[in-house]
Design an enzyme around this catalytic site. Structure first.
Site, short mmCIF file in Angstrom:
data_model
loop_
_atom_site.label_atom_id
_atom_site.label_comp_id
_atom_site.label_asym_id
_atom_site.label_seq_id
_atom_site.Cartn_x
_atom_site.Cartn_y
_atom_site.Cartn_z
N GLU A 1 -0.80 3.22 5.52
CA GLU A 1 -1.52 2.35 4.58
C GLU A 1 -1.69 0.93 5.12
O GLU A 1 -1.18 -0.04 4.56
CB GLU A 1 -0.79 2.32 3.23
CG GLU A 1 -0.75 3.67 2.55
CD GLU A 1 -0.25 3.61 1.11
OE1 GLU A 1 0.53 2.70 0.79
OE2 GLU A 1 -0.64 4.47 0.31
N GLU B 1 -1.68 11.72 0.10
CA GLU B 1 -0.57 11.41 -0.81
C GLU B 1 -1.09 11.39 -2.24
O GLU B 1 -2.16 10.84 -2.51
CB GLU B 1 -0.01 10.00 -0.54
CG GLU B 1 0.87 9.86 0.67
CD GLU B 1 1.47 8.45 0.73
OE1 GLU B 1 1.68 7.82 -0.33
OE2 GLU B 1 1.69 7.98 1.85
C1 GAL Z 1 2.27 5.04 -0.90
C2 GAL Z 1 3.10 5.00 0.36
C3 GAL Z 1 4.30 5.90 0.27
C4 GAL Z 1 4.99 5.73 -1.04
C5 GAL Z 1 4.00 6.02 -2.14
C6 GAL Z 1 4.58 6.03 -3.54
O1 GAL Z 1 1.59 3.86 -1.07
O2 GAL Z 1 2.33 5.33 1.49
O3 GAL Z 1 5.16 5.61 1.35
O4 GAL Z 1 5.49 4.44 -1.11
O5 GAL Z 1 2.97 5.08 -2.08
O6 GAL Z 1 4.83 4.79 -4.06
#
Ligand code: GAL
Length: 684
Positions: free
Chosen positions: A155, A308
């Protein structure tokens, strides 16, 4: 055209899995994890995103033995690995030994380790250290059979105002402008005595006594995005040099303001995105659909990956409502419907320690005998049945323009109203299209628009000649073009274009404006016929414009206040068969929907599933020849879909009509005529 992901998805099917952080667990847990992953249908996990301190506990030391074992365990269970470079979170010692690797905020505060993202993208020491660990990982695992994809950083979004950022910003500006005179011109430094004598005098837009120069701020955003992209690119190149042939990507964050993904899209082998829509917001399915259409657009229509999402509740909002397994399933299928060839989560096993100990996971603290995990297993089964959609595309006849630079420039402070927000406008224009089941491609200004019958421009503040030319060509070529307020206001230096606005489009729109107007709280009534023959009535709020219809029909007028009697919405029939609407205000939802309906009707753009009935609460998307029906409502929906189908999720035959229980889905594939082409026909 073959795509780099084809091989992987041909072998594994739709990708399914999540972030896996084995360094948080004892090796005995790795084996249990791999077994449970397998049982849940997981075929890909992202490993090592935050493993730098474990790989390199002290400067120059390397410990990869544990990862060797993790990869072996996963491989033995048939689970592929998306191996991350761990460069989003350097070990604390890097910042202690080299404070210049830490980012500095606008106020000059140097951020410290103890969280994540504590790196300054322009720091030479950070870049060298990041590259060194990347090269060593690549040398060891480039050809490891378990590693089927690479994930660079995480990110990307770190902003840094420090001295090294200042140095690189100056170099970037030098490349862009060539001379300090050109920079002075572009930044309009005649205003407030800001003229620079030399590039050496230029700084990032750090805290200053009052508003900073808006073009300086815009260029710093451009620079920051490019600098992060340079970090990504050098790791990508190092992986390739080490012999990596697998796809390499990083995870985007939807409409993230810190990076111009139009500039990033070419650098990734496959577009991948992290999506955490607020399921407590009733409009979030539409907003998520918009993000997914953007991801497809970034990849030029190619399949992308949902890398994700949350299996249940997030833990970073102020108040995190639970996400039901049904909602998780619908949102996952939504991504596949809109072009994703993979659905992954943050994260596989819930952490017991650390900042995200309450973030949901595919495997909750309470273990596999949980509603969340049962939902995860069910989704694994579902995805395994969706083979026919792999690699296929979504066809759209409607385009929606979106552009990061315009978003940035439009929101610099010092304007008529800070309440006019680009993303609010983009979402407002998208929602009626989503409600009507219209397939939309998100495209960047200047893109070829020949394939589209409707082009929607919610708010493109910076409009260069190319973008104006392509919009004009679309309207003259027969398309229906709908342009929203504060479009075409400024040039690429964010200088307001002199003349009646929108200067570069006024002729094709047949309307021109002279004053931007903040509307009083409570809005202003608008009257007039919006849909041909049907009287429309509604209101405008937040922002409006004083317009003059030069060569356009006035569809609506302001009924009160500063703009009483002036046009609010106009339409011009463009020679060549197209038409152009201009919306000179932020409209209430029904009124804006009426404008878009007018354009869709004129253009003859049908809803996604022609002939379907009963879609009130059902999101319908066609991908390839497969129809996704997602019941977002709390009642059973009876949907008429002419044809003979197989529901891929259940294997059931569907003829002309399907009943969808609340929060359930059907994925309809045209039924194959039996025995077709087998030569066995006579036998039966
Ligand atoms: C994303 C990140 C993950 C985890 C997830 C949940 O932004 O890439 O590592 O932090 O959010 O909060």
């Amino acid at each position: 055209m073959p795509h780099i992901m084809d091989r992987l998805t041909a072998e594994l099917g739709l990708l399914y899995g999540g972030d896996y952080n084995p360094e948080q667990w004892d090796p005995s847990v790795w084996r249990e994890d791999a077994r449970l992953m397998r049982e849940a249908g997981v075929n890909l996990v992202t490993v090592g995103v935050f493993s730098w301190a474990r790989y390199e506990p002290e400067p120059g030391v390397r410990d990869f033995a544990w990862l060797d074992e993790v990869l072996d365990v996963l491989q033995a269970h048939g689970i592929a690995v998306d191996l991350a470079t761990p460069t989003a979170s350097p070990p604390p010692w890097l910042g202690i030994d080299h404070p210049e690797t830490l980012p500095v905020d606008r106020d000059g505060v140097r951020l410290v380790a103890g969280s994540r993202n504590q790196f300054a993208p322009s720091s030479r020491v950070y870049r060298e250290a990041a590259l060194a660990i990347t090269c060593d990982l690549a040398a060891r695992y480039a050809r490891h059979p378990a590693v089927r994809m690479w994930h660079v950083g995480n990110e990307y979004g770190q902003v840094d105002f420090g001295d090294e950022a200042a140095r690189e910003f100056r170099a970037w500006l030098h490349d862009r402008y060539g001379s300090i005179d050109a920079l002075n011109e572009a930044w309009g430094t005649a205003f407030w005595s800001q003229r620079y004598r030399d590039f050496e005098d230029v700084l990032p837009p750090r805290r200053a006594p009052y508003l900073v120069n808006p073009t300086q701020a815009l260029d710093f955003r451009r620079f920051t995005s490019d600098e992060l992209l340079a970090c990504y690119r050098e790791q990508h190149a190092a992986l390739r040099e080490a012999g990596v042939t697998a796809p390499i990507t990083t995870n985007f964050m939807g409409f993230f303001p810190g990076a111009d993904y139009w500039r990033w899209a070419d650098a990734v082998d496959v577009v991948a995105d992290d999506q955490y829509p607020d399921h407590a917001d009733p409009r979030s399915p539409a907003d998520a659909a918009l993000v997914q259409d953007l991801m497809r657009g970034l990849g030029g229509g190619a399949p992308w990956l949902l890398l994700e999402q949350a299996a249940g509740a997030t833990s970073w909002r102020e108040h995190n409502l639970p996400k039901s397994p049904e909602r998780m399933r619908l949102d996952s299928l939504q991504a596949v419907a809109r072009g994703a060839d993979g659905v992954c989560f943050f994260q596989w096993r819930a952490s017991t320690a650390g900042a995200e100990r309450f973030h949901s996971a595919m495997l909750p603290h309470a273990g596999p005998d949980t509603a969340v995990h049962r939902g995860v297993r069910r989704l694994g089964t579902d995805l395994a049945r969706l083979h026919p959609v792999i690699g296929s595309r979504v066809a759209a006849r409607t385009a929606l323009l979106f552009d990061w630079e315009s978003w940035w420039a439009a929101e610099e402070p010092g304007r008529i109203t800070e309440r006019l927000r680009t993303l609010d406008q983009v979402r407002a224009y998208y929602r009626p299209l989503w409600d009507r089941g219209v397939a939309v491609d998100v495209v960047r200004p200047g893109a070829a628009l020949d394939a589209y019958d409707v082009v929607v421009v919610p708010q493109t503040y910076l409009l260069d000649d190319d973008a104006a030319t392509s919009l004009r060509a679309a309207a003259e070529g027969g398309a229906c073009v709908v342009v929203g307020p504060m479009t075409g206001v400024a040039d690429r230096n964010a200088h307001v274009l002199p003349g009646r606005f929108p200067v570069r489009l006024a002729d094709v729109l047949g309307v021109s404006g002279e004053e931007w107007v903040a509307l009083p709280d409570g809005g202003v009534p608008v009257t007039g016929a919006l849909v041909t023959g049907t009287p429309g009535k509604g209101s405008a709020h937040t922002h409006a414009e004083l317009l003059r219809a030069d060569d356009a029909e006035v569809l609506s007028r302001f009924a009160d206040g500063h703009l009483a009697g002036a046009p609010a919405v106009t339409r011009r029939d463009v020679p060549g068969g197209g038409a152009a609407w201009y919306v000179g205000a932020v409209l209430d939802e029904p009124l804006l929907a009426a404008v878009l309906d007018d354009a869709l009707t004129r253009a003859g753009v049908p809803a996604a599933v022609p002939g379907a009935v009963g879609l009130d609460d059902v999101e319908a998307v066609v991908r390839g020849d497969v129809v996704f029906l997602l019941n977002r409502g709390g009642e059973t929906a009876r949907v008429a879909v002419p044809g003979t189908w197989t529901d891929l999720l259940t294997g059931d035959d569907v003829i002309d009509v399907v009943d969808l229980p609340p929060h359930d889905a059907a994925v309809l594939h045209p039924a194959q005529p039996r025995n077709q082409g087998t030569g066995d026909d006579e036998v039966h």
